[in-house]
Design a protein around this motif. Structure first.
Motif, PDB file in Angstrom:
ATOM      1  N   ASP A   1      61.949  -7.376 -54.990  1.00  0.00           N
ATOM      2  CA  ASP A   1      61.908  -6.234 -54.105  1.00  0.00           C
ATOM      3  C   ASP A   1      63.128  -6.193 -53.178  1.00  0.00           C
ATOM      4  OD1 ASP A   1      60.361  -4.057 -53.546  1.00  0.00           O
ATOM      5  OD2 ASP A   1      59.444  -4.990 -51.768  1.00  0.00           O
ATOM      6  N   THR A   2      63.422  -7.337 -52.540  1.00  0.00           N
ATOM      7  CA  THR A   2      64.493  -7.358 -51.541  1.00  0.00           C
ATOM      8  C   THR A   2      65.855  -7.648 -52.155  1.00  0.00           C
ATOM      9  OG1 THR A   2      64.087  -9.710 -51.092  1.00  0.00           O
ATOM     10  CG2 THR A   2      62.950  -8.107 -49.682  1.00  0.00           C
TER      11      THR A   2
ATOM     12  N   ASP B   1      57.922 -12.450 -54.928  1.00  0.00           N
ATOM     13  CA  ASP B   1      57.045 -11.448 -55.544  1.00  0.00           C
ATOM     14  C   ASP B   1      55.683 -12.044 -55.936  1.00  0.00           C
ATOM     15  OD1 ASP B   1      59.384  -9.318 -56.285  1.00  0.00           O
ATOM     16  OD2 ASP B   1      60.024 -11.381 -56.639  1.00  0.00           O
TER      17      ASP B   1
ATOM     18  N   SER C   1      63.210 -11.748 -53.076  1.00  0.00           N
ATOM     19  CA  SER C   1      62.267 -11.304 -54.111  1.00  0.00           C
ATOM     20  C   SER C   1      62.926 -10.217 -54.951  1.00  0.00           C
ATOM     21  CB  SER C   1      61.001 -10.730 -53.463  1.00  0.00           C
ATOM     22  OG  SER C   1      61.322  -9.511 -52.794  1.00  0.00           O
TER      23      SER C   1
END
Ligand code: GTP
Ligand code: SPV
Ligand code: MN
Length: 611
Positions: A329-330, A361, A327
């Protein structure tokens, strides 16, 4: 009418050499395809093959605005990952495959394959795919030709390797090449309809290390079918590397630049399948002062350079990465890389023609088409994407791809990391005591099994030495011996080894370490060890950072939490060494003396910790 030698010659590019033509004609006579094409790697070819697959239902074209030139494929549930139990090393002597590989007698296996491949491509087109592993013409690079009856394989090979006429041009110059034959193993009778994912229930992923040959039957998925990757760049290449004094490793490669000084450090890291290589390779540091650039995410070929240091290249041209968990995020850089010109396999499809998987996400959509092709809602109670669903993306599209990622001579390696998924025992980071201890660290890697292989129980802890258990083309204990020899040869220049573990959990099952971008803190400590800015404390598994030296700014990690990340239970480690000793025993007297010695030293450190 099946393809004749005449047809082969007519289809081949003008410069295809005689040995290639003869080999292709021989395989055509055996497998009796209806048509033949030599892949040139052109955009026209990609457009034609992807359109063909959209028409036949193999591919779904994704939303052109959201994912231009991207496609989704869904495999059969029986063909979703590597099959280790059907992977064979066919060396003349069984002991050269060793106890951790499935061995088959080369003569017997050739007979079996002859039977399996007879008529196997009937009703299909045979594609002849010349490719280079590593930059075209580079001194560390190697050439191959994959024959396959799968257009899905051809399109994936175009992303994952330097494929097409440019590779054929090098072969035509007389450079050596590795022959690799692949069939999905589903001949089509006259008038018989094809399916979206043809594959055979019986699979053979076979390697002949003495003759550098690869034969793969029955699967169309990933490492089973994209033969440049695990079959060539790891299993066959590891045997070549041993013969010729280099190394073929299941490692990512990254460049870390210290912004204040401009100093560059290159790190390679071996983690077992689906244990974080792609993520670390594209790391976005959360601490200031560092820039990360990606060189490779899965395989490293390493050779001593003229200055006596170890140089690494990424033999691949793309990333075949695990989708779930990826994502903004990661792994934002992976997300950026897959915006266009990518193939997605076994992920879910959104109503607006985009891709979806667990961990991506945003909110979970109210409706999806899952990887089986069925309607899915959050109430379905099943995963919408297969845990081993993957994206195939061109490395050049990664926003942080290193400017030297195609440097033919490679990058000089400063440190080598070994890791795995370990909920217990293994501390966040430990440095080797001495070179042989580094090899011991690699040899004793164990990790909780992931979905990257279909036939190993996910979640169970298994030994995976050097993250090479499924990929070493010869006896694993001889491979440890080869590492020791390389260390001996390079002396001081051989990179220092570190053991890392992002996956330790507390009593309640929570990650003790935030992972991902925060892993830059571990790299920072390793860099400052290299420059001599910080000292290390001697411990049981290796040498650890001092709490006060380690950059924990902005993290909610106090000394008590830190202590858990580095806690050593001598009894647990005693048990682990008993198990390691038992594991080593299967290799008998092939285990190098230096490795046995490291085990004894480890036990002494445990005893000292108990006292
Ligand atoms: P192969 O392509 O199979 O060789 O795998 P890989 O080693 O490249 O694995 P990858 O980076 O794709 O990671 C696999 C999974 O591990 C993904 O779901 C990630 O989200 C997860 N992962 C990666 N890094 C971390 C980390 O630092 N911490 C935690 N908790 N999970 C991570
Ligand atoms: C792995 O399993 O380590 C992979 C995926 O990188 S595959 O290419 O399918 O082997
Ligand atoms: Mn891998």
């Amino acid at each position: 009418m099946s393809v004749t030698e005449q047809d082969v010659r007519a289809a081949a590019p003008a410069n295809a050499p005689e040995d290639v033509l003869n080999w292709v004609a021989e395989i055509a006579a055996l497998t009796t395809p209806d048509a033949i094409e030599f892949a040139d790697g052109s955009q026209e070819e990609w457009d034609r093959l992807t359109s063909l697959m959209v028409e036949s239902g193999v591919f779904t074209r994704l939303n052109e605005e959201k994912r231009p030139n991207c496609f989704l494929a869904r495999s059969l549930p029986s063909d979703v990952a590597r099959v280790e139990s059907r992977t064979f090393i066919c060396s003349e002597k069984e002991e050269d495959a060793g106890p951790t590989n499935h061995w088959a007698d080369p003569v017997e296996m050739k007979a079996t394959l002859k039977e399996k491949f007879t008529g196997a491509m009937k009703g299909r087109t045979m594609y002849v795919v010349p490719f280079s592993m590593g930059p075209l013409g580079g001194p560390i690079s190697q050439l191959g030709i994959e024959i396959s009856d799968s257009p899905y394989v051809v399109c994936n090979m175009r992303i994952m390797t330097r494929m097409g006429q440019a590779a054929m041009d090098l072969i035509a110059e007389g450079k050596p090449w590795v022959p690799a034959v692949h069939s999905v193993g589903v001949p089509l009778e006259e008038g018989q309809e094809d399916t979206a994912w043809p594959c055979n229930e019986e699979k053979y992923i076979t390697h002949f290390p003495e003759t550098n040959e690869i034969w793969s039957f029955g699967s169309g998925y990933g490492g089973n079918a994209l033969l440049g990757k695990k079959c060539f760049a790891l299993r066959i290449a590891s045997t070549m590397a041993r013969r010729d004094g280099w190394m073929a490793e299941h490692m990512l490669i990254l460049r870390l630049t210290r912004e204040t000084t401009g100093q560059q450090f290159h790190v390679t890291a071996a983690f077992p399948s689906a244990c974080g290589k792609t993520n670390l390779a594209m790391l976005q540091p959360t601490i200031p002062g560092y820039t990360v650039e990606t060189v490779g995410d899965d395989i490293a070929w390493m050779r001593p350079g003229p200055d006596g240091r170890l140089y690494a290249i990424n033999p691949e041209a793309g990333f075949f990465g695990v989708a779930p968990g990826t994502s903004y995020d990661t792994n934002p850089m992976a997300m950026e890389t897959m915006k266009a010109n990518s193939i997605f396999t076994n992920v879910a499809l959104t109503d607006d023609g985009d891709v979806w998987w667990e961990g991506i996400d945003g909110d979970v959509p109210a409706h999806l088409i899952d990887w089986h092709g069925n309607d899915w809602t959050p109430e379905s109670g099943e995963k919408a994407a297969h845990p081993n669903s993957r994206f195939t993306v061109p490395a050049a599209q990664c926003p942080i791809i290193c400017s030297d990622w195609e440097a033919p001579q490679g990058v000089a390696v400063d440190a080598i990391l070994f890791g795995g998924r370990r909920a217990t025992n293994v501390p966040l980071v430990a440095e080797q005591y001495e070179p042989a201890h580094g090899v011991f660290i690699g040899a004793s890697v164990a990790s909780e099994v992931t979905a990257a292989a279909t036939d190993v129980k996910a979640g169970s802890l298994r030994h995976d030495p050097f993250a090479m258990l499924p990929f070493c083309g010869y006896n694993m204990a001889d491979y440890w011996g080869h590492w020791l020899e390389m260390q001996d040869k390079l002396g001081e220049n051989f990179p220092k080894v570190y053991q890392v573990n992002w996956f330790r959990k507390d009593e309640d099952g929570n990650w003790l370490w935030p992972g991902y971008g925060e892993n830059s803190r571990v790299l920072d400590w390793i860099v400052r060890r290299a420059t001599g800015e910080v000292e290390a404390i001697d411990g049981v598994t290796g040498r650890y950072p001092k709490f006060e030296d380690f950059n924990l700014d902005g993290l909610d990690i106090d000394e008590a939490h830190w202590a858990k990340l580095f806690a050593i239970d001598p009894d647990a480690w005693s048990a682990e060494m008993d198990d390691t000793e038992e594991y080593f025993a299967q290799f008998g007297d092939k285990v190098p003396a230096a490795i046995r010695e490291q085990l004894a030293k480890f036990r002494e450190r445990i005893a000292a910790a108990k006292a």
